[in-house]
Design an enzyme around this catalytic site. Sequence first.
Site, short mmCIF file in Angstrom:
data_model
loop_
_atom_site.label_atom_id
_atom_site.label_comp_id
_atom_site.label_asym_id
_atom_site.label_seq_id
_atom_site.Cartn_x
_atom_site.Cartn_y
_atom_site.Cartn_z
CD GLU A 132 -2.79 1.44 0.40
OE1 GLU A 132 -2.37 1.56 -0.75
OE2 GLU A 132 -3.99 1.60 0.72
CG ASP A 133 -0.77 4.72 -1.79
OD1 ASP A 133 -1.51 3.99 -1.11
OD2 ASP A 133 -1.20 5.65 -2.48
CG ASP A 189 -5.36 9.40 5.86
OD1 ASP A 189 -5.97 9.65 6.90
OD2 ASP A 189 -5.04 10.27 5.05
CG PHE A 222 -4.05 15.89 1.10
CD1 PHE A 222 -5.11 15.30 1.78
CD2 PHE A 222 -3.76 15.47 -0.18
CE1 PHE A 222 -5.87 14.30 1.18
CE2 PHE A 222 -4.52 14.47 -0.79
CZ PHE A 222 -5.57 13.90 -0.10
NE ARG A 232 -3.58 8.58 -9.27
CZ ARG A 232 -4.19 8.12 -8.18
NH1 ARG A 232 -3.49 7.67 -7.17
NH2 ARG A 232 -5.51 8.13 -8.11
C1 PRP Z 1 -5.86 6.38 -0.93
C2 PRP Z 1 -4.53 5.70 -0.68
C3 PRP Z 1 -4.89 4.55 0.21
C4 PRP Z 1 -6.08 5.09 1.00
C5 PRP Z 1 -5.61 5.43 2.39
O1 PRP Z 1 -6.54 5.70 -1.93
O2 PRP Z 1 -3.95 5.27 -1.89
O3 PRP Z 1 -5.30 3.41 -0.52
O4 PRP Z 1 -6.53 6.25 0.31
O5 PRP Z 1 -6.64 6.03 3.14
P1 PRP Z 1 -7.38 5.38 4.39
O6 PRP Z 1 -6.33 4.74 5.26
O7 PRP Z 1 -8.02 6.57 5.05
O8 PRP Z 1 -8.39 4.40 3.91
P2 PRP Z 1 -7.80 6.30 -2.74
O9 PRP Z 1 -9.06 5.72 -2.19
O10 PRP Z 1 -7.68 7.80 -2.78
O11 PRP Z 1 -7.59 5.70 -4.18
P3 PRP Z 1 -6.28 5.78 -5.12
O12 PRP Z 1 -5.27 4.80 -4.54
O13 PRP Z 1 -6.79 5.36 -6.45
O14 PRP Z 1 -5.76 7.19 -5.10
#
Ligand code: PRP
Length: 177
Positions: free
Chosen positions: A99-100, A103, A152, A165
């Site tokens: 995972e990136d 949050d 952010f 990105r």
């Molecule tokens: C973002 C990020 C994580 C997630 C983290 O994804 O890449 O997957 O939010 O947030 P959380 O811990 O509050 O759930 P997003 O839903 O924006 O989709 P993306 O990866 O396509 O940008």
Amino acid sequence: MSSQIEPRVLFTRDEIAATVEQLAAEISNDYRGKNPLLVGILKGSFMFMADLIRLLDFLLEVEFVRLSSYGSGRETSGKVRVLQGLQSSINGRNVLVVEDIVDTGITVNFLLDYLRKGKPASLKLCALADKPSRRKVPVTIDYLGFTVPNKFIVGYGIDWDERFRNLPDICVLEEED
Ligand code: PRP
């Protein structure tokens, strides 16, 4: 004069490369010879996954799932949607989620629950970045790159409203006059 949102570098591409190398070393120690399945969460993890697996010189497989909980804004909706699930069985496999950023934890918590139902032999989480100040559900991160402040974060795959990105560094968005 109107204010603009500008990215400011938090971790440089060199710091990212060194951190990804360290994570790859740990993962190699633990997974070499186990033919792990690395499951990336799209879209945010694509860049991290691409760099990480190039440093893993043993047999492994890669899958992606596409989840989304953020709409076009900065706040999570709290409801995770599976836009694309797994293409193969994970029964008996050693699964490592890539995972990136963690949050609130809602996204990975949802995915780990979803994957557990597939009865993997082991299930662990590797996250490039963690923002613990925003956590709403507890998450154990087995392999962690950076801890980030409650700002952010964009770049290196991570977006704000689909933008930024492509930045090679990990940045924070700040308002500038
Ligand atoms: C973002 C990020 C994580 C997630 C983290 O994804 O890449 O997957 O939010 O947030 P959380 O811990 O509050 O759930 P997003 O839903 O924006 O989709 P993306 O990866 O396509 O940008």
